[in-house]
Design a protein around this motif. Sequence first.
Motif, PDB file in Angstrom:
ATOM      1  N   ILE A 103      -0.368  -8.307   5.390  1.00  0.00           N
ATOM      2  CA  ILE A 103      -0.867  -7.193   5.859  1.00  0.00           C
ATOM      3  C   ILE A 103      -0.280  -6.967   7.328  1.00  0.00           C
ATOM      4  O   ILE A 103       0.222  -5.923   7.631  1.00  0.00           O
ATOM      5  CB  ILE A 103      -2.628  -6.778   5.788  1.00  0.00           C
ATOM      6  N   GLN A 114       1.175  -2.245   2.946  1.00  0.00           N
ATOM      7  CA  GLN A 114       1.184  -2.696   1.481  1.00  0.00           C
ATOM      8  C   GLN A 114       2.576  -3.339   1.283  1.00  0.00           C
ATOM      9  O   GLN A 114       2.614  -4.043   0.351  1.00  0.00           O
ATOM     10  CB  GLN A 114       0.813  -1.407   0.620  1.00  0.00           C
ATOM     11  N   ILE A 301      -3.554   2.684   2.892  1.00  0.00           N
ATOM     12  CA  ILE A 301      -2.875   1.842   2.331  1.00  0.00           C
ATOM     13  C   ILE A 301      -2.548   2.505   0.696  1.00  0.00           C
ATOM     14  O   ILE A 301      -3.776   2.583  -0.072  1.00  0.00           O
ATOM     15  CB  ILE A 301      -3.142   0.149   2.325  1.00  0.00           C
ATOM     16  N   THR A 302      -1.279   2.459   0.549  1.00  0.00           N
ATOM     17  CA  THR A 302      -1.130   2.816  -0.927  1.00  0.00           C
ATOM     18  C   THR A 302      -1.787   1.976  -1.960  1.00  0.00           C
ATOM     19  O   THR A 302      -1.368   0.925  -1.778  1.00  0.00           O
ATOM     20  CB  THR A 302       0.494   3.003  -1.258  1.00  0.00           C
ATOM     21  N   ALA A 303      -2.572   2.578  -2.737  1.00  0.00           N
ATOM     22  CA  ALA A 303      -3.364   1.872  -3.808  1.00  0.00           C
ATOM     23  C   ALA A 303      -2.356   1.529  -5.120  1.00  0.00           C
ATOM     24  O   ALA A 303      -1.406   2.043  -5.218  1.00  0.00           O
ATOM     25  CB  ALA A 303      -4.608   2.496  -4.249  1.00  0.00           C
ATOM     26  N   LEU A 415      -4.113  -5.610  -3.913  1.00  0.00           N
ATOM     27  CA  LEU A 415      -3.657  -4.562  -4.247  1.00  0.00           C
ATOM     28  C   LEU A 415      -4.198  -3.509  -5.136  1.00  0.00           C
ATOM     29  O   LEU A 415      -4.375  -2.207  -4.984  1.00  0.00           O
ATOM     30  CB  LEU A 415      -2.039  -4.713  -4.709  1.00  0.00           C
ATOM     31  N   THR A 419      -7.478  -1.807  -1.538  1.00  0.00           N
ATOM     32  CA  THR A 419      -6.748  -1.212  -0.591  1.00  0.00           C
ATOM     33  C   THR A 419      -7.374  -0.046   0.228  1.00  0.00           C
ATOM     34  O   THR A 419      -7.385   0.111   1.305  1.00  0.00           O
ATOM     35  CB  THR A 419      -5.567  -0.354  -1.449  1.00  0.00           C
ATOM     36  N   TYR A 423      -8.342   0.128   4.811  1.00  0.00           N
ATOM     37  CA  TYR A 423      -7.982   1.052   5.687  1.00  0.00           C
ATOM     38  C   TYR A 423      -9.142   0.744   7.136  1.00  0.00           C
ATOM     39  O   TYR A 423      -8.642   1.063   8.166  1.00  0.00           O
ATOM     40  CB  TYR A 423      -8.908   2.181   5.120  1.00  0.00           C
TER      41      TYR A 423
END
Length: 633
Positions: A103, A114, A301-303, A415, A419, A423
């Motif tokens: 990260i 991510q 963060i894109t999950a 991931l 996620t 944050y």
Amino acid sequence: MSVIGCSRYLTFTVINPSKQLILLTSRGTESFGGTEETDGLYEQQLPNIRSTILSSSKKLCRPSTLTSKFPILLWLRTYQVSFLFRDAIAGFTVGLTTIPQAIAYGVVAGLQPQYGLYAAFMGCFTYIVFGSCKDVTIATTAIMALMVHDYAIITPDYAVLISFLTGCTILVLGILNLGVLVRFISMPVITGFTMAAAFTIGSAQINNLFGMKSPSNQFIASWNYFFTHLTNVRLNDSLLGVGSLVFLLLMKKVKDIPYGNKIFWKYISLSRNALVVIFGTLLAYQLSRDGYEPFRLTGNITAGLPPFRAPPFSTIVDGEKVYFKDMISTIGSSLASIPLVSILEIVAIAKAFSKGKIVDASQEMIALGMCNIMGSFVSAMPVTGSFTRTAVNNASGVKTPLGGAVTGAMVLMALAFLTQTFYYIPKATLASVIIAAMISLVELERLVDIWKSKRMDLFPFAVTFVTCLFWSLEYGIICGVIVNISFILYRSARPQTYLEKRKVYNFDICFVEVKQRLDFASAEYLKERVVKFMSGNRYDISLIVIKGDEINSIDYTVAMNIISLKEDLEMLSCDLICWQWNICAAGVVCRLNGDLCCLFKNDQSIEELVNNYYLNLQRKNEASIESVCTNGT
């Protein structure tokens, strides 16, 4: 084997250890029990292309070739159930280190966090199949993140494309067995590069450590912004960041506690990155209320898992389509420097943890190339071997590369399910993780060792360090390599040559001893030294002996300079003898000018050589006097 006679027509006898007599002439070779070694004096030994192709073809068909390219076939046959637990523990421990660092390094690269995780799992799985060192862990590193930063901030597609092209380059070099290229980069250059990168990366995080946002990742710019914006320092972030950094440095020493359960202390120390991130995340989550955030947080963060798709060969920048050719032009020299640095890191790490085993650099390059290629299909940025995580893997007692499967699985789970938790990770905490890792790369004891062993090696270190720190990493390592090559060329152009005036049987001679091979770069240097020496002793010395037992080969330029040297010495009323020269080196001169074969003497001691020379000289003088007297009468 020794040359004991010669003539104008290049006819002379050679006595070999088995006492067999060989007669060699310039028109051919008549051998009586001869050997290939003496024949090679006149016939150049060219490679047998047919036999080389046949042997290579047979080698490709051997099972050992398949296992060497796919090491999993070798260690999987001997895998034991007892290894599974050790590999799982090691993989889990490495995962605790990998996730927070991934990260953090995603942020260093100028990407969303991510992307660091995308780069952290595919290499783990791919290396299981192609990797040859059980300890090596593949993931993105701080140096890779920094080198890709300038392109990643344009669009993440650049980082993914660089990963693909880096993998292709490294794979081709590995298949062609060009792992030897890394030998041209010395340890001082690697040390200077690593330390400069550590200073740059650590300095880029100093603002995040104190709650500020830095506009630049460069060394000077980062510190300039920090000192000119001290009023923007955030108290909460500063306390958390500095406290986390101190905690990480202290936890590194916990494993050395002499009392209690040493295994417990070891794993607590190895888990320090995960512990500090978990603590910072929980603290930020508990203190965040009604939109109030006590720290600067990582953010959304894109999950989910990244899609499996081909790397981008075109992209969109500011609403305009950028084609592959333009992307390549933008990347420029990094297409060479990033693969080079990747290879350096993984080969150096594999050697450090090989424990006496021979590291196949070419196979490690194949493995690294495949890791980058496969990573580019899941939107990963360039990866290489990570020293920190490899050290953790080794300390955890990993038995096979299968431990990487557990690490990769942990990253995938993070991931998929964590996620939202990421944050709340404070940026000050991530900065402390990065700075702590960079401190371990500053090896001041290595400089002490270089100073003790050979102080001249500090020069390529200094050139690399300064240019990497104040210019760029790519050009810095190139400058270091150029300095190294300059040293090599200088030594090649000025070989160790000792000239002395020696007295043998009351005769003064010039004795020349060459302590290394001669090539075109050093040919003129030898000639100049000999002629200069004779110019100051022309009335005292009439014979020069060049000892060449350490000259294993020469080229055409050297041979021409030997011939030219003989002619120059004749102008100074001096003769030349080449004593104890390697037969292959002498053959180059003999093939060029058969009349000069008599220059080479191997069968006599220096005393016998000088004595015979002056006896022959005396006989010639007597014959000349007698001839003059006869003509006079």
